[in-house]
Every structure is written in C-alpha cells, then in structure tokens.
Scaffold this motif. Structure first.
Motif, PDB file in Angstrom:
ATOM      1  N   SER A   1       0.828  -1.194   0.000  1.00 27.94           N
ATOM      2  CA  SER A   1       0.000   0.000   0.000  1.00 27.94           C
ATOM      3  C   SER A   1       0.872   1.257   0.000  1.00 27.94           C
ATOM      4  O   SER A   1       1.999   1.253   0.481  1.00 27.94           O
TER       5      SER A   1
ATOM      6  N   ARG B   1      -8.144   4.555   4.711  1.00 28.50           N
ATOM      7  CA  ARG B   1      -7.086   3.622   5.115  1.00 28.50           C
ATOM      8  C   ARG B   1      -7.302   2.262   4.457  1.00 28.50           C
ATOM      9  O   ARG B   1      -8.433   1.791   4.346  1.00 28.50           O
ATOM     10  N   THR B   2      -6.216   1.615   4.032  1.00 30.20           N
ATOM     11  CA  THR B   2      -6.294   0.286   3.427  1.00 30.20           C
ATOM     12  C   THR B   2      -6.507  -0.753   4.520  1.00 30.20           C
ATOM     13  O   THR B   2      -5.664  -0.888   5.413  1.00 30.20           O
TER      14      THR B   2
ATOM     15  N   GLU C   1      -3.775  -3.566   6.491  1.00 28.19           N
ATOM     16  CA  GLU C   1      -2.385  -3.114   6.489  1.00 28.19           C
ATOM     17  C   GLU C   1      -2.074  -2.427   7.819  1.00 28.19           C
ATOM     18  O   GLU C   1      -2.919  -1.738   8.389  1.00 28.19           O
TER      19      GLU C   1
ATOM     20  N   PRO D   1      -1.322   3.413   5.678  1.00 33.05           N
ATOM     21  CA  PRO D   1      -1.527   2.789   4.358  1.00 33.05           C
ATOM     22  C   PRO D   1      -2.836   3.254   3.735  1.00 33.05           C
ATOM     23  O   PRO D   1      -3.904   3.139   4.348  1.00 33.05           O
TER      24      PRO D   1
ATOM     25  N   SER E   1      -4.992   3.858  -0.328  1.00 35.84           N
ATOM     26  CA  SER E   1      -5.154   3.209  -1.631  1.00 35.84           C
ATOM     27  C   SER E   1      -4.161   3.688  -2.672  1.00 35.84           C
ATOM     28  O   SER E   1      -3.819   2.958  -3.597  1.00 35.84           O
TER      29      SER E   1
END
Length: 474
Positions: free
Chosen positions: A230, A262-263, A266, A283, A285
């Motif tokens: 990410s 936020r991813t 991660e 993290p 996208s």
C-alpha cells in the motif's frame, strides 16, 4: 488443326475459370467463421478474397491475352497492382501472427502502434521499389540516394524535436507508467493525465505541468503508484515532552485506524523521533488519497488529543473543559433525564464534555459501550455495518442518548458517527447505576429507550436489506 485442350493457354484458363469461384466460396465461409469469432485473421482473409485473388486472376488472363496483340503496358499495370496487394497481404498476415493476440505484459502488447505503422510503411516502400524495378525495369538507385540525403538533412535540422519524439516512443514502448499513475520527478509531483510523442502532462493540483519526454528519459523519476504494498501517507506531529510517548503513539494509531481511506488489513506504523516529535505512516489506496488522509488525520488528532488531555503542538487548552460549561451541561442533562431536584454536584468529577470532528467514530459497533453519551451540540448518525455497507438507523440530535447498553454491559449493535463537529456529555456506567438507585423511574425510561432503539434497527435492516421478520428477531 490443334485441339483446343492442346492450346498452351487452355490449362491456365480452366484453372482460373474453375478454381477462382471455388476458392472464393471457401474463403467466404472461412471469413464468416473468423468474423463470428472476432479473430484478427479476418482482415487478411478478406483482402485475399476481395482483391488479391480477383486481381491475380485478371493478371493471368491478361498474360494469356498478351499473346493476342493486347497492349503489354496493361499487363504491367495489373502486375504492379497485384504485387502491391501481395505486399499488403504479407504485411497484414505478419501483423496478425506477431501482434494479433499479444500476451498481457509482453513486448508485443507494449509496442506502440506508431512503430508498427512506420515499419509497415518502410516495408511497403521497399517492396514497391523492388516491384517497380522488376516490372518496369526502373532504376531506383538514384531515388534511394536522394531519399537518404534528404533524411539526413531533415534529421539534422529537427534533431531536438525528433529526439523528444523518439524519447516519447521509447517511453510508450517501455511503459514505466500509465495514465492515472502518480510520478515524482524531483521537481514535479502529480498524476499523469496525458502522454504523447513529445511530452507527459502531469496534474500537480495547481495546474498541468508539461514535462518533455527527453527530460524524463534522461533522468530518474519515481512512479509512486507502483510502490510495493500500500501507498503510505506520512505525517509528522509534535506533542509536549510531558506526554508519555506510548500513550501518544497509541492515540495516533487509534485515530489513523478510523480513517475511511485507510487500506484495511495493512499495519499503521507510528514512532517516536525524540524531542516530542512523532511520525506516522498510514496505508492508503494510492497517492491520490495521501493529501486527504493526512489532512483528516491531523484534524481528528486535534479533537482526540484534547479528549485525552495530551498537548498536541504543546497546547492543551480546550474551551469546553471550563467548569462553567460542564456545570451548564450537567444541568441540561438532569433535565433531559427527568431526575428532578437534587444535589448532583458529585457528577462533576465523574462526567466530562467531549468534542468530535466530522466523520469521527464516537462509538464503534459490536462493542460494549464504555459510557452513556448525551448529545449537546450537533448530530450523530447511528448505523449498522453490514456486508453491503452501513445501514442508517437514526439521526440523533440535541438531547438524545446513545451507548445505552453500557447499562447491561451488552454489545452495541449500532455505530455512532459524528456529523459535523459535535459536543457530547460522557456519563460513566457506574454514575448511571447510582442515578437509577436514587431515581428508579430512570431504569424504566432507559429500558423503553433500549427497546425502541432495537426496533428501529430491525426496521432499518428490514427496509434496506429486505430481511423478513427482522423486527421480531431483535
């Protein structure tokens, strides 16, 4: 008298008269099959059926008629046309074999079409030169020499422009980036919105920056969109040296975990750099989400730091922490809960005012609430997280209470999210326990509120997701 079948032209004439229609019928069926399949070979087959075979047959007939005092020039004209069509057929067939179905990521897929077109043009010119030399006995040596000299002169005059074009073609072939990727050239950081032979167009957020291909080809740059894993949005903040570092790091990670960009899955990396300075990597996208994530993180961290009593940027002042504000809010709370007259000064040390920024999660779903909260200012959206997204249940306003299940220590089904900047009164569960003992009617009122809230959840799920009998199952 010689029999007609013994004539030298008879075999060729019969072959053309019989073979041409048969071949055309066969090629028509083959072409229909290829067209249905969408196969790239349909183009050369169509060229063979519609032009090459008929012109070839005409050339054969004219060759026979040439012995019957037909002007020889017409045979040369048709032979030239036939040779040109054969060249096109061969080039089209080679194109289908090499580039008809290129594998994803292979050099055949990355090769710009301009390269193919230039190579095709060059082969056609060479083929025509050889054809004219063979059919018309033309001397092409002088023409080739003139073209060579002209090319050298033009190349020297336009070497700068041609260099950019060649650099652009090489970039198109190598494809180190694509439209939508974010590049960092050292001087320019932005998103690629256009690529042509001469330059790359980069959207910096303050306009479109035109970067010549020769500049990119001759220097190093970073494709931020191709980073392993990410993309990390980084921020650096300062607190007071009196704030415990681990408490600050835990708060930063908690705030960052609630960011919508936020991813998931991660890890968030936060660290202490000394001198009350902290850094965090979130993290997200991609580079497009970096600015929004950093801005929202810093905004939410401001509210969270003041709720925890930590000195972000060395400042702990918060107007809502003033005793007068708390006393005023407690008076309003006792009115909303219908507690009647009495001495509630003991609640001053146990209750507190909290502020949340827009979009902050005040109370997560599927957790036991840590306290009751009563809305004093702004709006709170209650929603139920589902596999298809959150389902809105109720929009709370001033005087509404949430986190009611802290009374029974049960999991709360709904999540509470701030709409705009909100102020709430946090009332610990043990304070409510004491209030119930002193005011039994409060327990009955809270029980009715819990039941009404559960019915609202069931109706919202049934209305949005079509869950039959949801109201009766909750």
């Amino acid at each position: 008298m010689i029999a007609i079948w013994n004539q030298p032209w008879f075999a060729l004439a019969v072959t053309i008269a019989v073979g041409l229609p048969v071949l055309l019928v066969i090629l028509t069926e083959v072409l229909a099959f290829l067209v249905r399949r969408g196969h790239p070979a349909a183009k050369p087959v169509r060229l063979l059926r519609n032009l090459v075979l008929p012109v070839g047959a005409l050339l054969g007939l004219l060759s026979l008629a040439n012995h019957q005092n037909v002007e020889f020039t017409w045979v040369r004209v048709v032979a030239t046309l036939f040779g040109f069509l054969v060249i096109l057929l061969l080039l089209s067939s080679v194109n289908v074999v090499l580039f008809g179905n290129p594998e994803e990521g292979s050099w055949r897929e990355r090769l710009p079409s301009i390269f193919i077109d230039l190579a095709r043009l060059g082969l056609i010119l060479v083929g025509l030169a050889l054809l004219f030399s063979w059919v018309w006995d033309a001397d092409i040596g002088g023409l080739i020499t003139a073209l060579g000299v002209t090319s050298i002169v033009i190349g020297l005059a336009l070497q700068t422009a041609v260099g950019s074009i060649i650099s652009g073609l090489l970039l198109l072939f190598e494809q180190p980036f694509k439209l939508g990727d974010w590049l960092d050239t050292g001087k320019v950081v932005g998103r690629v919105v256009g690529v042509n032979w001469r330059a790359v167009h980069i959207d910096t957020g303050n306009g479109i920056q035109i970067v010549p291909n020769a500049t990119l080809a001759g220097a190093s740059f970073t494709n931020l969109s191709e980073a392993p894993g990410s993309f990390m949005a980084t921020s650096t903040v300062k607190f007071s040296t009196d704030d415990p570092p681990h408490q600050v790091i835990d708060l930063m990670q908690k705030v960052a975990s609630g960011l919508p960009m936020r991813t998931p899955g991660e890890s968030i990396e936060a660290s202490y750099a000394g001198a009350a300075t902290y850094s965090i990597s979130i993290p997200v996208s991609g580079p497009a989400a970096e600015a929004g994530a950093s801005a929202l993180f810093l905004a939410w961290l401001w509210y969270a730091a003041r709720r925890e009593g930590l000195a972000l940027d060395g400042d702990t002042t918060d107007p809502i922490a003033e005793p007068e504000r708390l006393a005023e809010a407690l008076a309003y709370v006792t009115t909303v809960l219908r507690l009647g007259p009495g001495d509630f000064s003991w609640m001053t040390e146990r209750c507190r005012l909290e502020r949340y920024g827009h979009g902050e999660m005040v109370l997560p779903a599927r957790r036991i609430p840590d306290a009751f909260r009563l809305v004093l200012d702004g709006h709170v959206q209650l929603s139920v997280p589902t596999l298809v997204g959150p389902v809105n249940v109720e929009r709370l306003e001033r005087g509404d209470v949430f986190g009611l299940l802290s009374l029974s220590r049960e999991l709360e089904q709904t999540a509470a999210t701030a709409e705009g900047t909100i102020t709430v009164m946090r009332i610990p569960a043990d304070v409510v326990d004491r209030l119930i003992v002193e005011h039994p009617a409060l327990a009955r009122a809270m029980g009715q509120s819990i039941e009404a809230r559960q019915k609202s959840v069931a109706l919202a799920l049934a209305s949005t997701l079509g869950i039959e009998g949801a109201a009766g199952s909750l």
